[in-house]
Structures are given as C-alpha cells and as structure tokens.
Design a protein around this motif. Structure first.
Motif, PDB file in Angstrom:
ATOM      1  N   ILE A  26       0.809  -1.217   0.000  1.00  0.00           N
ATOM      2  CA  ILE A  26       0.000   0.000   0.000  1.00  0.00           C
ATOM      3  C   ILE A  26       0.844   1.269   0.000  1.00  0.00           C
ATOM      4  N   ILE A  27       2.116   1.163   0.392  1.00  0.00           N
ATOM      5  CA  ILE A  27       3.019   2.308   0.405  1.00  0.00           C
ATOM      6  C   ILE A  27       4.352   1.869  -0.179  1.00  0.00           C
ATOM      7  N   ALA A  44      -0.254  -4.565   3.596  1.00  0.00           N
ATOM      8  CA  ALA A  44      -1.431  -4.701   4.450  1.00  0.00           C
ATOM      9  C   ALA A  44      -2.353  -5.787   3.905  1.00  0.00           C
ATOM     10  N   LEU A  86      -0.041  -5.627   9.659  1.00  0.00           N
ATOM     11  CA  LEU A  86       0.518  -4.537   8.873  1.00  0.00           C
ATOM     12  C   LEU A  86       2.029  -4.728   8.897  1.00  0.00           C
ATOM     13  N   HIS A 117       3.200   6.591  12.096  1.00  0.00           N
ATOM     14  CA  HIS A 117       2.271   6.525  10.970  1.00  0.00           C
ATOM     15  C   HIS A 117       1.399   5.277  10.915  1.00  0.00           C
ATOM     16  N   GLU A 120      -2.438   5.295  10.510  1.00  0.00           N
ATOM     17  CA  GLU A 120      -2.991   5.799   9.251  1.00  0.00           C
ATOM     18  C   GLU A 120      -3.424   4.658   8.344  1.00  0.00           C
ATOM     19  N   TRP A 121      -2.811   3.492   8.510  1.00  0.00           N
ATOM     20  CA  TRP A 121      -3.132   2.321   7.679  1.00  0.00           C
ATOM     21  C   TRP A 121      -3.718   1.184   8.508  1.00  0.00           C
TER      22      TRP A 121
END
Length: 287
Positions: A26-27, A44, A86, A117, A120-121
């Motif tokens: 995802i990132i 994720a 995650l 962070h 955030e996910w």
C-alpha cells in the motif's frame, strides 16, 4: 550472509515467485530518513479489520550489512500481511558507506517512523514485533534488547523473531564482521546477548541445522541468555535447512521445507494478543 550476487538473485526470486493473495503493498518508497536508503514499503491485508487496529511487524532483511534492498522482500511482506499484520520493510545504509552503529540507528529511525504513521493504515503503534533475517536479525535484536537505540519507543516492542541471526559472534576475525564493526570500540557492547536484561521482549529464534554462514550456536546463546533472565525464548531448529533456505521457506512454493511462516505468524500473533485474548496465558508462547 547474503552477498551482493545473492541479493540480485533474491530480487529476481521475488519477481517470479507466486504472491500471496489477501495482501498488497500500500506504500512504496515512503521517506523515513534522509538519503536514498531512507525508504520504506508497507504491506497490508486486503480484508477489512473488524477488531480494531492490527498488530505491526517491522521486517529487517539481511545481506552482511553490505547489500540488500527492500525490493527483494515483497514476498515476505505479502506473506505476513496475508496473516493479518501490517508489515513494514525499510532499507538501511550499508557498508562501506557506513559502519556500526549506523545500520542499527537506521532501523531505529524506521521503527519510530512506523509508530508515528501505523494508525494511518490500520496498524497499532503500541503492538510491534521486530522480525529479521541474518544481519537484519542482528539489527532487530539490538533494537529489541539494547535500550540505547529506541529509548521510550522500545516499550512498543512486544516480541522479536530472528531467522538465522548473529547474536554472539565476537571477536571480529572474519572479513564481513571486521568491515561492518571496524572502529566499534568494545566488541562485547556490539553483541545482542550483552544487553539482555529482565523484562526483555520474548523471542522466537529460528535457525537451520545446515546453516554454515551463521552458526546455530548464535541462536542457542541468545535463547539461553533470555531464559536466564526469565524471558520466554522459543528455539526452532529446522532440519536440512540452510542460511538462505530459512528465508525462502516463507515463499509459497517452499513452505513445505520448514514451517517458518507459520512459526513467525503464530509467535507474532501471540505476543501482540490483546489482554482479553486467551493467547496471553503463560502457555501461549509457541510450545
């Protein structure tokens, strides 16, 4: 430990190996530190989380502290994310650009960034597990057991899972360690076993009995030290598995060779279980 050639082969391996369904990156290349090596990827699960924030795994790869890239480890990120975590995989600076403790400091910077962070996910910044292979397992062990690097953020580390890691290997009489730890000062201070103290995070220490690169005695030494201070330490020794094989066993086609993925995912789930979960009982850590 993986050489530069081995690193290139691993990137190719990651490209062609079947990917786990139920997870995605995802990132890509988020910045957690200055410079080209200060980049991190996040994986994720694709299914929604219904029980609140997910536990987080930070995976640190190996490469003799002189090679490696997160781009070769997507199969690890997806495999663990498909189990409900995650997953963050950062790069870090390498020898000869840097020497100890720079690669440990980079790992610490990545962990702090992940804590900032993760929510955030959908990740829980207070339920982190450090996982590493080879030199990456060394980096992760230092973060878990030496309080100098993470400071108060170390309280979020619920466990450490090391795959074929070097934890007790001084004196530095080989070319790899000599290059990475040149000028480090007191050798014992660089060893993870030196910093184990009461209250240390529990560990899963996995090794292959065919590993001639990082001897299983490293895992045995750290397990003994953790047990001596009252910390749970599960030692897994996989038959007929070598130094790289313990890592590639995480990939779909080779999971039958050793239950590495199952063991890591089970351990990470147990140590991050919420207080009302049965997995928090004294018998919960891997038998």
């Amino acid at each position: 430990m993986l050489t530069v050639t081995g690193c290139s082969r691993l990137i190719m391996f990651n490209t062609v190996v079947p990917k786990d369904e139920g997870a995605r990156r995802i990132i890509h290349d988020a910045v957690f530190a200055p410079g080209p090596r200060g980049r991190i990827d996040i994986y994720a699960p694709t299914r929604p989380e219904t029980g609140g924030l997910r536990p987080v795994i930070v995976f640190l790869y190996g490469g003799s502290w002189r090679s490696g890239t997160k781009d070769g480890y997507g199969f690890v990120g997806r495999a663990l994310a498909a189990r409900g975590f995650l997953v963050a995989i950062p790069d870090y600076r390498l020898v000869p650009e840097v020497r100890y403790p720079a690669f440990v400091e980079d790992g610490a910077a990545a962990v702090r960034w992940v804590r900032t962070h993760a929510a955030e996910w959908g990740g829980d910044p207070d339920r982190l597990v450090l996982v590493g292979h080879s030199a990456g397992a060394y980096n992760a062990a230092m973060l878990a057991y030496d309080p100098r690097w993470l400071g108060p953020d170390r309280g979020a580390i619920r466990g450490f899972a090391g795959l074929a890691g070097p934890y007790d290997f001084d004196p530095f009489d080989g070319p790899i360690a000599s290059a990475a730890f040149l000028g480090a000062g007191e050798a014992r201070a660089t060893q993870p076993v030196t910093h184990v103290a009461p209250g240390a995070p529990p560990a899963l220490l996995a090794t292959g009995d065919k590993d001639t690169t990082v001897r299983p005695a490293n895992s045995e030494s750290l397990a003994a030290r953790l047990s001596a201070v009252g910390t749970s330490a599960t030692l897994r020794r996989y038959p007929a598995v070598g130094h790289v094989g313990i890592l590639t066993a995480i990939a779909q086609p080779w999971r039958g060779r050793a239950p590495v993925l199952d063991d890591v995912a089970t351990f990470a789930g147990q140590v991050t279980a919420r207080p009302d979960s049965p997995a928090t009982s004294e018998s919960a850590i891997l038998p």
